[in-house]
Design an enzyme around this catalytic site. Structure first.
Site, PDB file in Angstrom:
ATOM      1  N   GLU A   1      36.741  40.366  44.025  1.00  0.00           N
ATOM      2  CA  GLU A   1      37.781  40.738  44.993  1.00  0.00           C
ATOM      3  C   GLU A   1      37.522  40.227  46.414  1.00  0.00           C
ATOM      4  O   GLU A   1      37.318  41.008  47.346  1.00  0.00           O
ATOM      5  CB  GLU A   1      37.941  42.262  45.017  1.00  0.00           C
ATOM      6  CG  GLU A   1      38.287  42.856  43.665  1.00  0.00           C
ATOM      7  CD  GLU A   1      38.557  44.360  43.714  1.00  0.00           C
ATOM      8  OE1 GLU A   1      38.312  44.976  44.754  1.00  0.00           O
ATOM      9  OE2 GLU A   1      39.023  44.904  42.711  1.00  0.00           O
TER      10      GLU A   1
ATOM     11  N   GLU B   1      39.038  44.832  35.813  1.00  0.00           N
ATOM     12  CA  GLU B   1      39.086  46.214  36.310  1.00  0.00           C
ATOM     13  C   GLU B   1      40.506  46.729  36.165  1.00  0.00           C
ATOM     14  O   GLU B   1      41.465  46.046  36.525  1.00  0.00           O
ATOM     15  CB  GLU B   1      38.722  46.324  37.799  1.00  0.00           C
ATOM     16  CG  GLU B   1      37.276  46.152  38.125  1.00  0.00           C
ATOM     17  CD  GLU B   1      36.989  46.361  39.622  1.00  0.00           C
ATOM     18  OE1 GLU B   1      37.743  47.112  40.294  1.00  0.00           O
ATOM     19  OE2 GLU B   1      36.019  45.762  40.103  1.00  0.00           O
TER      20      GLU B   1
HETATM   21  O1  IFM Z   1      35.824  50.924  43.223  1.00  0.00           O
HETATM   22  C1  IFM Z   1      36.565  49.762  43.450  1.00  0.00           C
HETATM   23  C2  IFM Z   1      35.768  48.552  43.024  1.00  0.00           C
HETATM   24  O2  IFM Z   1      34.566  48.461  43.671  1.00  0.00           O
HETATM   25  C3  IFM Z   1      36.557  47.292  43.298  1.00  0.00           C
HETATM   26  N1  IFM Z   1      37.881  47.371  42.770  1.00  0.00           N
HETATM   27  C4  IFM Z   1      38.650  48.545  43.042  1.00  0.00           C
HETATM   28  C5  IFM Z   1      37.866  49.787  42.696  1.00  0.00           C
HETATM   29  C6  IFM Z   1      38.700  51.051  42.992  1.00  0.00           C
HETATM   30  O3  IFM Z   1      39.059  51.085  44.340  1.00  0.00           O
END
Ligand code: IFM
Length: 458
Positions: A161, A358
């Site tokens: 990210e 994710e």
């Molecule tokens: O916890 C975070 C993660 O570190 C990166 N992506 C989003 C998740 C939720 O906010």
């Protein structure tokens, strides 16, 4: 009715180093920008930090055993750069920790998926990501980790990210290092992408059979109406939030409209010859992180810091959708549309697979007196999003896996420990308590199938 995923579809879960490891100053580990940022008064809810977190540094063997019990086929974790390197010096104890973790995963039949950067930059690097030299240091770091773990880890993600570690961190000041300078954010974003590209080139040369990629977070931005002002503000948000990262990785160009939007902030000396060729080095897998879709209308120009540096007039409009504990709208259709867009516009033509690296939800759940967490809301979220992934596959998208965020309730950055994303609860005594969602996900992973949500519950 059950929907079956293709043979070999990868079900797994993910975490990141700072969010779970703890042991913040053990075995010679140096400080990261998150260690420093957590000491800034007011930066983190309740003044919390990752000093202990889930104590995974000491409990990794039991955590891996739990992953195997939950039927996970893969586990995506990140390496904490200042745990394994002090400048150029290898910190052997930190490196051994990751080496043991990898061995334990392999012994239990869980494929390790290694992310090199999930935001815990060494605090000692001057200028952080605003400095081009940080991208050079990153390649050295990546090769050092690969030298120790590359014989056993086959899947390598460079960055997690980069939107968060640039625009949210250097323009909005919400994440470490907490700067509020839009030009610094643009510099950080380009240098992060450069670090990605150079690292893909270096790892490809060192290990041609490795599976290489990057994980981007996508928050689709839609206009609230067909009013041209709303359409334009959504376009500008989409430019920096989504296309700024995926476009150069696949095409070797920044999006022209976003470059025009950012022209007043764009440093003349930022992009050197060859940068975009490096950034667009071919990858094998694009990690897709998706949580929600946002709708925007054009409003008053906000005076305060914002990650939407080309759209300070963007005002989010909530739709009539349920929210998670983060206040994020639950919109599984957005995931299906996103995967199809990515497949059609970028990954498909490049022959690159997609994996949802994710997806998950925070809900305010805690163990009941019987020590159980009956998180039906999370099961519903996961089921709907998995159904959306299946729909994307049926429509032709090459999606190879789905990793639930997160394995454990953990340190949710500026939100501290109050937001619980885990399929496994962690109580004050550091006990791991699989929630109903973990048991449900175990069955999904074992059978490769999900029962469809009832149309009436939508
Ligand atoms: O916890 C975070 C993660 O570190 C990166 N992506 C989003 C998740 C939720 O906010």
């Amino acid at each position: 009715m059950a929907i079956g995923f293709p043979e070999g579809f990868l079900f797994g879960s993910a975490t990141s180093a700072y969010q779970i490891e703890g042991a913040a100053a053990e075995d010679g580990k140096r400080e990261s920008i998150w260690d420093v940022f957590c000491r800034v008064p007011g930066a983190i809810a309740n003044g919390e930090d990752g000093t202990v977190a889930c104590d995974h540094y000491h409990r990794h063997a039991a955590d891996v055993a739990l992953m195997a019990e939950l039927g996970l086929r893969t586990y995506r974790f990140s390496v904490c750069w200042p745990r394994v390197l002090d400048g150029d010096r290898v910190l052997e104890a930190g490196m051994d920790f990751y080496s043991r973790l990898v061995d334990e995963l392999l012994e239990r039949g869980v494929q390790p998926w290694l992310t090199l950067y999930h935001w815990d930059l060494p605090a000692s690097l001057p200028g952080g990501w605003t400095n081009r030299a940080t991208a050079e240091r990153f390649v050295d770091y990546a090769l050092t980790v690969h030298d120790r773990l590359g014989d056993r880890v086959r899947t390598w993600t460079t960055l997690n990210e980069p939107w968060c570690s640039s625009f949210l961190s250097y323009a909005a000041g919400v994440h470490a290092p907490g700067q509020t300078d839009p030009v610094a954010a643009v510099r950080a974003a380009h240098h992060l992408l450069l670090a990605h590209g150079w690292t893909v080139q270096a790892l490809r040369a060192a290990d041609p059979s490795a599976v290489l990629g990057v994980t981007l977070n996508f928050t689709p931005a839609l206009p609230a109406s067909d009013d041209p002002a709303d359409v334009d503000v959504a376009r500008r948000v989409d430019g920096t939030a989504n296309r700024f990262f995926v476009e150069p990785v696949f095409t070797g160009h920044y999006p022209a409209d976003t470059l025009a939007d950012l022209a007043p902030l764009w440093p003349d000396d930022l992009v050197a010859d060859g940068d975009l060729a490096a950034i667009s080095a071919p990858i094998d897998v694009l990690g897709v992180n998706y949580y929600t879709t946002n709708v925007f209308r054009a409003g008053e120009r906000s005076a305060g810091p914002t990650p939407h540096i080309s759209a300070p007039d963007a005002v989010q409009v909530l739709r009539d959708l349920p929210l998670t504990d983060m206040g994020w709208e639950i919109d599984p259709d957005g995931l299906r549309n996103l995967l199809l867009w990515l497949h059609t516009s970028y990954a498909g033509p490049a022959g690159t697979a997609l994996v949802v690296t994710e997806n998950g939800a925070a809900f305010d759940d805690r163990p009941d007196p019987a020590c159980f967490v009956d998180d039906q809301d999370r099961i519903d979220y996961l089921r709907r999003h998995l159904t959306a992934v299946h729909q994307a596959i049926e429509a032709g998208a090459d999606v190879r896996g789905y990793l639930a965020w997160s394995l454990l309730d953990n340190f949710e950055w500026a939100e501290g420990y109050g937001k619980r994303f885990g399929i496994v609860a962690v109580d004050a005594a550091q006990r791991r308590i699989p929630k109903a969602s973990a048991l449900w996900f175990r069955d999904v992973a074992r059978t490769g199938a999900v029962t469809k949500p009832h149309e009436t519950d939508r």
